[in-house]
Design an enzyme around this catalytic site. Structure first.
Site, PDB file in Angstrom:
ATOM      1  N   ASP A 451       8.011   3.878   1.235  1.00 35.54           N
ATOM      2  CA  ASP A 451       7.067   3.790  -0.146  1.00 35.54           C
ATOM      3  C   ASP A 451       6.917   2.059  -0.225  1.00 35.54           C
ATOM      4  OD1 ASP A 451       5.732   3.658  -2.451  1.00 35.54           O
ATOM      5  OD2 ASP A 451       6.878   5.153  -3.297  1.00 35.54           O
TER       6      ASP A 451
HETATM    7  C1  BGC Z   1       3.545   4.583  -4.788  1.00 34.68           C
HETATM    8  C2  BGC Z   1       3.053   5.281  -3.629  1.00 34.68           C
HETATM    9  C3  BGC Z   1       1.805   4.894  -3.147  1.00 34.68           C
HETATM   10  C4  BGC Z   1       1.905   3.276  -2.725  1.00 34.68           C
HETATM   11  C5  BGC Z   1       0.727   2.760  -1.967  1.00 34.68           C
HETATM   12  C6  BGC Z   1       3.551   2.915  -4.437  1.00 34.68           C
HETATM   13  O1  BGC Z   1       3.759   2.282  -5.482  1.00 34.68           O
HETATM   14  O2  BGC Z   1       4.856   4.889  -5.201  1.00 34.68           O
HETATM   15  O3  BGC Z   1       3.065   6.543  -4.231  1.00 34.68           O
HETATM   16  O4  BGC Z   1       1.386   5.716  -2.040  1.00 34.68           O
HETATM   17  O5  BGC Z   1       2.605   2.639  -3.537  1.00 34.68           O
HETATM   18  O6  BGC Z   1      -0.164   2.477  -3.200  1.00 34.68           O
END
Ligand code: BGC
Length: 894
Positions: A451
């Protein structure tokens, strides 16, 4: 002679354009023999080859070409320009003349490869300068000049309109190529070419497995190229960019991973796409908003999940992306979790099956699929520092089971590890999660992506099984390279990471089907979105037959609630889809979609007066309700990534609006626009309640279709609606300790999931707690009866029974099957083990059979680290909700 041989043996190879010009194809696509070409030349005065350049006609090369290619019409064109060789004016007039890179060669005419020896002569001809000039003047950015492999220089020159326009000097280089390359080709190579393969790029052979193709590429990669596959290169708005990564290579999404252009490996362009493709506004693109993910789970419909994924896959590609970051499936352990709307509810079998079908069909469009956030990211409060403490058995049978099923059904090419820690180790450096369970036990072949900002180490994360760090290179960039060079990370470990990324690119089809931007099918998307919403809206209450509304009997309708005249709310955070007609929202802005409940209702009841009140003054709303035949109150609960709900109550005094409106007119229908469960202190006062969730681009039309009975509701709750927060497993949601965090390498607080297996309905069942609306509950405008339960056992258990539509309109029933395990198994009272959605006309009945996999009846045994079927008596139950199961039968298994 050599050239004739080449043309004759390569009928399907791109060189046919050179050999045959406008080719008339035979019945099986073969090209006619070269000598037939003059007869097929349908534009008599149009040359096949124009030699462009000053005094071209007098040049030696012109004569040479004519002699070498007797079947071609070769002319010389004097170029009104100065040397160097490519003529600017000509290129401007003939935009069809293109130069493209080997990596993108799907429309080429001439392949040019020069051997080391020829390259020297190529240099004499200033070929690189010519091409650079060509690139500059033609505005084509995708020219590639550079070593293909040691000692080889590669470029492709093409003219999609068959005529090769080139300079004298450049053409000389091509002739050199023909002589050089053809003379070194062996017959086998030519045959390979004739079959559409590339001898020098054997990994482009689609007949090989993704693993084999990945290995073949891997052999060619330098250390830097391998590392470049293992991290992102920044994201718009993220604190910094990776040095040297050329941010313009990104597509405006959440990040990108560099490709290996010299080998035909594309850039991975990632975008969030929970309920539609994110970041439309800032990129000037349009995306359809589907109903939120939890809404889609309320359809209990694998085909609908497939349509959902297919739409997102198409829109991703249309916008230039080849990887989705959708696929959220954290089960609802904590309904106040701000991302509940992004997930699929509280049951692992329902959630896993639906997310798997979504991913399967999303990847079917040739994008890299993703399932997230692995694992136990069940609250947003302190998500980067919370340590979820849970037993192996509990996690395997709940949160992890949803991932297991999702991965089995959808075979996603990527898994996103989550921010939080699990039993002491951050998820993105958690060996148990990433290696022992995911890669070994579940045999996951794709890559693990962190993540965003969820990586905390280099060696530990790499060894635990993290393959790709996003969105930067803090740990899997220069530090990983150094660790490999120093021998602290083995080459085999590095290669495994790179192999997984490459494999996923081949398996998902993004190499064989390069993304081409196109126009989104707006109308088609809206149609799917509306249909999906109609299958997602749950009818929770319908007293005195208030619904469906009869437009012939209504003279006045009050439409009440914040923005109910214009729009409906959507879910925020990285899931946010941008609505048409406005700019990019700021982070955690409440975003309303232009789908007007008031207009949709007015369109259904043209004979009635439809009036609106926002409810900002409940007394005024009540006055409108009092004078109306019926009041429809639209209320909302906004949720988003990055925060949790303080409670399950409706915000902004909306309970008071409902209470006062219902007191003024009991013919009140409440439409909930929520991301999770809400409490309903007014439930007994109102006549109807619809849970519309975040209903997407066409939410208002879907709701109106249900309110007026054009669509018979069929959805069922994928999560329990409790009576109050006090009944939740954790009455108080834990938040991080106050004060600045000093050590980010370790989590700062613990949440003990000691309710264990008892997630959602399993908790309320086990604790004997009454609920507002149970899991699996939802009404229809017709009624169904259940009879004739039969359970057959064997290698697979099958539960069969008959469902009858006993009402007077057609409808669909989601028939649910639960099992209670033998008493000694130590399980909650029952678990969902299967379901079927059956469409029945009035009076019609059908016998349905629901297969139940052994896994769904099993228990995770920690001592042997395996699933076991507890021997003994199993009770199978079938019916229309987890608390309405009229059919019961006991069988002994094993
Ligand atoms: C989120 C993810 C997301 C990523 C990219 C993160 O803060 O938890 O679900 O895909 O950002 O935007």
């Amino acid at each position: 002679m050599i050239l004739t041989l080449f043309c004759g043996l390569a009928p399907t190879f791109a060189l046919q354009g050179v050999c045959h010009g406008k080719v008339h194809r035979g019945p099986r696509g073969e090209s006619p023999a070269p000598h037939a070409r003059n007869h097929t030349h349908d534009v008599a005065d149009q040359p096949d080859i124009e030699i462009v350049g000053e005094v071209a006609e007098e040049s030696e090369i012109f004569d040479n070409v004519k002699r070498t290619l007797p079947d071609f019409v070769v002319t010389a064109l004097d170029c009104p320009g100065e040397r160097p060789l490519i003529c600017d004016a000509l290129l401007r007039e003939h935009p069809e003349v293109r130069v493209i890179a080997v990596a993108q060669a799907d429309n080429y005419v001439v392949y040019y490869w020069a051997s080391l020896d020829t390259a020297k002569r190529t240099e004499d001809l200033h070929l690189p300068e010519v091409l650079r000039h060509f690139q500059h003047n033609s505005g084509q950015n995708n020219v590639m000049i550079g070593p293909l492999r040691d000692g080889l220089t590669g470029v492709i020159l093409l003219n999609s309109a068959k005529i090769i326009r080139m300079s004298v000097g450049f053409f000389a280089a091509v002739v050199l190529f023909l002589v050089t390359v053809v003379s070194v080709f062996e017959r086998g190579h030519l045959l390979a070419l004739a079959q559409g393969q590339s001898v020098d790029r054997p990994w482009m052979d689609k007949a090989l497995s993704p693993d084999r193709r990945a290995d073949l590429v891997l052999q060619e990669l330098t250390l830097d190229e391998k590392i470049s596959l293992l991290h992102g290169n920044g994201m718009p708005g993220w604190p910094r960019e990776v040095p040297g990564a050329n941010p313009y290579l990104g597509n405006g999404g959440a990040g990108f991973v560099l490709g290996v252009p010299r080998l035909g490996i594309p850039i991975i362009q990632m975008s969030d796409a929970a309920y539609g493709v994110r970041a439309g506004a800032e990129n000037g693109r349009y995306s359809t908003a589907l109903p939120s993910n939890v809404a889609s789970a309320a359809s209990w419909d694998a085909q609908a999940a497939c349509a959902y994924g297919g739409l997102i896959g198409r829109e991703l590609r249309a916008q230039g992306y080849n990887m989705t970051l959708g696929g959220g499936v954290n089960i609802t352990r904590e309904p106040r979790n701000g991302r509940t709307f992004e997930y699929m509810g509280e049951d692992p079998i329902l959630a896993g099956t639906l997310v798997g079908n979504r991913i399967k069909c999303e990847q079917g469009q040739h994008v890299i699929g993703d399932i997230k956030h692995y694992a136990l990211n069940d609250q947003e409060s302190g998500r980067n520092e919370v340590n979820a403490i849970i037993s192996k058995r509990a996690m395997r049978e709940s949160d992890l089971l949803a991932f297991q099923i999702g991965i089995e059904v959808g075979d996603p090419a990527a898994v996103m590890c989550s921010y939080n820690a699990v039993n002491g180790d951050y998820a993105c450096e958690n060996k148990y999660l990433l290696t022992d369970v995911l890669k070994k036990d579940w045999n996951f072949k794709g890559f693990v992506v962190s993540d965003w900002g969820g990586t905390h180490s280099t060696e530990k994360a790499s060894a635990a099984g993290l393959d790709n760090e996003e969105p930067l290179d803090d740990f899997l960039g220069p530090k990983l390279k150094e660790a490999v060079q120093a021998g602290r990370v083995s080459k085999a470990e590095l290669d495994d990471h790179a192999h997984r990324v490459l494999r996923s690119e081949f398996a998902s089809g993004i190499v064989d089907n390069p993304v081409k931007k196109s126009v989104v099918d707006v109308e088609g998307g809206l149609e799917i979105s509306r249909h999906m919403a109609e299958q997602s809206v749950v009818l929770l209450k319908n007293e005195q037959g208030i619904l469906p509304l009869d437009h012939a009997k209504l003279r006045s309708i009050a439409v009440i609630g914040p923005n109910a005249n214009t729009s409906m709310i959507s879910g925020g955070g990285s899931a946010q889809v941008d609505p048409p007609g406005r700019g990019a929202p700021y982070w955690k802005e409440h975003v309303w979609f232009p789908t007007s409940p008031m207009k949709a209702i007015a369109a259904k009841a043209p004979g009635a007066t439809v009036e609106f009140d926002s409810g900002s003054d409940p007394a005024s709303a009540a006055a409108l309700a009092r004078k109306s035949d019926v009041a429809v109150v639209f209320v909302y609960q906004w949720t988003s990534e990055d925060f949790d709900l303080p409670s399950l109550s409706l915000p902004d005094n909306q309970d008071a609006i409902i209470q006062q409106v219902a007191a003024a007119n009991p013919r009140t229908i409440v439409v909930l626009e929520t991301g999770s469960a809400v409490t309903m202190p007014w439930l007994n006062q109102v006549s109807g309640v619809l849970e519309a969730w975040y209903a997407g681009s066409k939410g208002a039309d879907a709701v109106a279709n249900i309110l007026f009975g054009d669509v018979n509701p069929s959805a069922k709750l994928p999560m329990t609606f409790p009576r109050s927060e006090a009944d939740l497993p954790h009455a108080k949601l834990l938040t991080p300790p106050a004060g600045r965090r000093t050590d980010e390498s370790k989590p700062s607080f613990e949440v003990h999931y000691d309710e264990g297996l008892k997630v959602g309905y399993k908790w309320y069942d086990a604790e004997n707690k009454p609920v507002l609306f149970p899991f699996g509950y939802g009404l229809s405008y017709t009624t169904f009866s259940y009879s004739g339960l039969k359970v057959t056992t064997g290698s697979e258990t099958t539960v069969s029974f008959t469902v009858k539509n006993t009402g007077n309109r057609a409808g669909a029933e989601i028939a649910e099957v639960y099992a209670a395990l033998p008493a000694g198994a130590g399980e909650p009272p029952k678990r969902l083990v299967g379901w079927d959605k059956v469409h029945l006309n009035s009076g019609e009945s059908k016998e349905i059979s629901v297969p139940v996999k052994a896994l769904y009846l099993s228990v995770y045994d920690e001592s042997s680290d395996s699933w076991k079927l507890a021997p003994g008596s199993y009770t199978f139950m079938a019916g229309g909700s987890s608390q309405k199961l009229p059919l019961v039968e006991k069988v002994n298994l094993k």
